[in-house]
Design an enzyme around this catalytic site. Structure first.
Site, PDB file in Angstrom:
ATOM      1  CB  SER A  86      45.208  47.824  41.378  1.00  0.00           C
ATOM      2  OG  SER A  86      45.322  48.158  40.014  1.00  0.00           O
TER       3      SER A  86
ATOM      4  CG  ASP B 286      45.080  41.025  36.873  1.00  0.00           C
ATOM      5  OD1 ASP B 286      44.544  41.786  36.039  1.00  0.00           O
ATOM      6  OD2 ASP B 286      45.516  41.427  37.968  1.00  0.00           O
TER       7      ASP B 286
ATOM      8  CG  HIS C 244      42.940  44.127  38.368  1.00  0.00           C
ATOM      9  ND1 HIS C 244      44.287  43.897  38.538  1.00  0.00           N
ATOM     10  CD2 HIS C 244      42.735  45.411  38.757  1.00  0.00           C
ATOM     11  CE1 HIS C 244      44.871  44.989  38.986  1.00  0.00           C
ATOM     12  NE2 HIS C 244      43.960  45.920  39.138  1.00  0.00           N
TER      13      HIS C 244
END
Length: 722
Positions: A592, A667, A699
């Site tokens: 991320s 995602d 995600h």
């Protein structure tokens, strides 16, 4: 530059037992299964003198009381609960109640609430211990979510198909709102759960009204997510408001349960603003709302009339040349309903301030450099909260007197704690760990700090796993003003005369902290697994990460990744100063924001980082969502230089090392367009890059598939960096 402040070395020798390394399965799920330290789970106080917890082995509700020195006994068994359910509802499918409900709640010392899900329905069950029977039970659809129960236990509100349903304790269902394409009612996912938003509905203190969000996202762009599990792949689009584009429009409405009429709070223009900190007044006559402009630099705390929805007044305002980020609702003083506590970092750290309902500041209640993390509540004239301690390596329990402003640090031990206080705040259960102690549980008397220890967990790896040495470090930031927290895990069977490759694990962004004074130092077992494979594993919480105050975080504004990378390179300088580090074999990995940092470091410092694995990486912030992205970067129109500077697409030609990008095809947070655009840029630049997609994951890669993910990451570094 560097100082070892805390260290641990697991000496795991036991006659007759050979120690071994972790398997990749254990490194992925072992911290929660095989090697979970002994603990007590789901602790709640029943009354001032006794608390309960769930015995997971036998799945009973256990009680511990002062009268017998907290010795455990069974308060309610799963069989008892099943029988009581069947007596209340003769056709209740008790065979489907496989385990004791974990998310229970004591309503008072006689009544407890259990959420139960069967194959057909959801239930909210209220069990009376005096009568030993189920007193009330709410039934609602399996599709129901985000449930909310009124304080008088007469109503349950829930969401189904983005609409609100209300069930009373007689079983009558009222459709409060209809399904409306593009409109979402009552959801905590309003404003994408930023600004401290955790729920989207609130019953009034008098239990006669329901306040809720109405989110109109019909004007927000549809973003395609492809479901590959169908015979013909199907597009299941989501609403995704990208930076600089059209945002959702949110209002707040009140439903009068008796009259079944609606009013809307007159929160005004512009429509693209953020409504948060939603709080009923104790008398139910007003609603207080934090109204934050889209630019996120001007917050107003407004009061609205709950009968008409009319704007009453602005109590206070907060502005910033960077951003204002509200995180908590208002907390009214139960001893004076004309006073409330407001949490703000206007003085540098998120701390409490006492105001009256005319907007007058009565007293600042902050303490040193503590950052408030969780609010327990107001009792006995004191505000109780959990905040940071010891440069955020620890957390602690604090109580501040609302009249004189004096703050007491309640607990005496360092470490990372979970606190559960009894109703009158005279005792608390303190369950904590440090880098030297897997888990300790004590019952502590607030007045004299006298503690009764009920549990001291043994090292779960002792005699079995050869867990490497770990140390916590201090490293000075790039501005030479700030001490940063770091962590180093040494390779298995460490020999200072050898040279070892390095794996840097990074996140680096807001709302996250990786290094703590907790068991394993906050590291995952996968970090220790990689150390067992012969890597030095290093992590640094750079400026921009969480829990160190406003100025520490806000250096990132309008230029995400830049100061963060400079701090990470100070960590690299420290590593290169170590004789056993192979400076030609340094790799980096993160997910991320950590994926963004990984890619950025590999491109900006190609001479340093030879291998990288970037999971779900932000590639260009113009493709990220409004609420988070514009807080830190403003819009692409307002900050074109910042977007140009931070985009990794502009530096693809600098790629020299091996890079693996991993993404979840579903995602909804960092959409796959980020990594696809990066791959396309690499193709155009003639740069080779590796890519792996998890078709069914969002995600992050969760469940048993995470074993596959960790095996892939480990293999990549073993192949290209060792």
């Amino acid at each position: 530059m560097k100082k070892v402040i805390l260290g641990i070395f697991f000496l795991l020798t036991q006659v007759g037992f050979a120690q071994r390394d972790l398997t990749i399965e254990e490194a992925t799920i072992g911290a929660y299964r095989n090697f979970a330290p002994e603990s007590m789970n789901f602790i709640q106080w029943k009354n001032d003198n006794s608390f309960t917890h769930i015995d997971e082995m036998y799945r009973n509700l256990m009680i511990r009381t002062q009268a017998d020195d907290y010795k455990p006994s069974v308060l309610l068994s799963l069989t008892d609960l099943q029988q009581a359910l069947q007596k209340k509802v003769t056709d209740f499918p008790v065979a489907q109640v496989y385990y004791f409900p974990y998310q229970y709640e004591w309503i008072n010392e006689h009544l407890v609430r259990f959420p139960i899900q069967t194959q057909e329905k959801n239930y909210e069950v209220f069990y009376d211990f005096d009568k030993k029977e189920v007193l009330d039970i709410f039934t609602y659809s399996l599709e129901g979510k985000e449930t909310l129960i009124s304080e008088n236990r007469q109503y349950l509100a829930y969401l189904q198909d983005n609409a609100i349903r209300l069930v009373d304790n007689k079983g009558k269902i009222t459709e409060v709102t209809d399904f409306d394409h593009g409109i979402v009612y009552g959801s905590g996912y309003t404003h994408r759960e930023e600004f401290g938003i955790k729920q989207g509905m609130w019953f009034s203190p008098q239990n006669d009204k329901l306040l809720f969000y109405r989110k109109d996202e019909s004007m927000v762009s549809d973003y395609p997510l492809v479901d590959f599990g169908q015979r013909v792949a199907e597009n299941k689009p989501i609403k995704y408001p990208m930076a600089g584009m059209k945002s959702e429009e949110v209002t707040l409405q009140i439903y009068d349960i008796n009259s079944q009429k609606f009013i809307q709070l007159q929160t005004g223009e512009p429509k693209e603003q953020f409504l948060t900190m939603v709080t009923w007044s104790p008398d139910g006559q007003s609603v207080f709302v934090g109204v934050l402009n889209r630019e996120q630099n001007h917050l107003k705390i407004n009061q609205y009339d709950a009968k008409t929805g009319a704007f009453v007044k602005t109590l206070l305002e907060e502005t910033s040349d960077k951003y204002v980020e509200p995180q908590h609702p208002l907390y009214f003083n139960p001893d004076n309903d004309k006073q409330f506590v407001y949490f703000t970092d206007v003085d540098g750290y998120r701390q409490p301030h006492l105001y009256d309902t005319n907007g007058k500041l009565i007293k600042k209640l902050g303490y040193q450099d503590v950052v408030v993390k969780d609010i327990i509540g107001i009792d006995n004239g004191q505000l109780w909260y959990v905040g940071t301690d010891n440069r955020a390596l620890d957390n602690a329990l604090y109580a501040v007197n609302l009249k004189n402003g004096k703050t007491q640090k309640v607990n005496q031990n360092g470490g990372t704690h979970e606190f559960v206080l009894n109703p009158s705040k005279t005792y608390f259960v303190d369950q904590y760990s440090t880098i030297n102690q897997p888990n300790v549980l004590e019952v502590v008397q607030v007045k004299n700090h006298e503690a009764t220890q009920l549990l001291s967990a043994k090292n779960p790896y002792e005699g079995t796993i050869n867990l490497p040495k770990m140390e916590l470090l201090e490293i000075t930031s790039d501005d030479n003003k700030t001490t940063l927290n770091g962590r180093i895990i040494y390779p298995k069977d460490f020999d200072a005369n050898k040279k070892y490759p390095v794996l840097v694990y990074v996140y680096g962004g807001p709302h996250a902290q990786l290094v703590t004074n907790s068991w394993l130092g906050g590291a995952s077992l996968f970090d220790y697994y990689m150390a067992q494979q012969g890597f030095v594993v290093f992590t640094l919480d750079n400026r921009g990460s969480a829990n160190r105050g406003r100025d520490f975080e806000q250096v990132i504004h309008r230029q995400l990744g830049q100061n963060e990378m400079k701090d990470q390179m100070k960590g690299i300088d420290y590593l290169k100063s170590l004789s056993f580090v192979d400076a030609d074999k340094i790799g980096v990995s993160g997910w991320s924001f950590g994926g963004f940092m990984t890619t950025s470091l590999l491109l900006n410092y190609p001479e340093t980082f030879k291998v990288g694995v970037a999971g779900g990486p932000v590639i260009d912030w113009k493709w990220y969502e409004i609420m988070y992205g514009e807080r830190y970067m403003d819009t692409p129109q307002e900050n074109p230089e910042g977007y140009e500077l931070t985009s990794t697409l502009n530096k693809v030609d600098q790629l020299q090392g091996r890079l693996l990008i991993i993404h979840g095809a579903q995602d909804p947070v960092v959409v796959q367009q980020h990594s696809m655009e990066f791959i396309e840029a690499c193709i155009k630049a003639g740069k080779q890059v590796d890519y792996f997609l998890y078709p069914t994951h969002e995600h992050n890669v969760m469940g048993m598939d995470r074993i596959h993910l960790n095996a892939k990451i480990a293999d990549y570094f073993m192949t290209h960096l060792k």
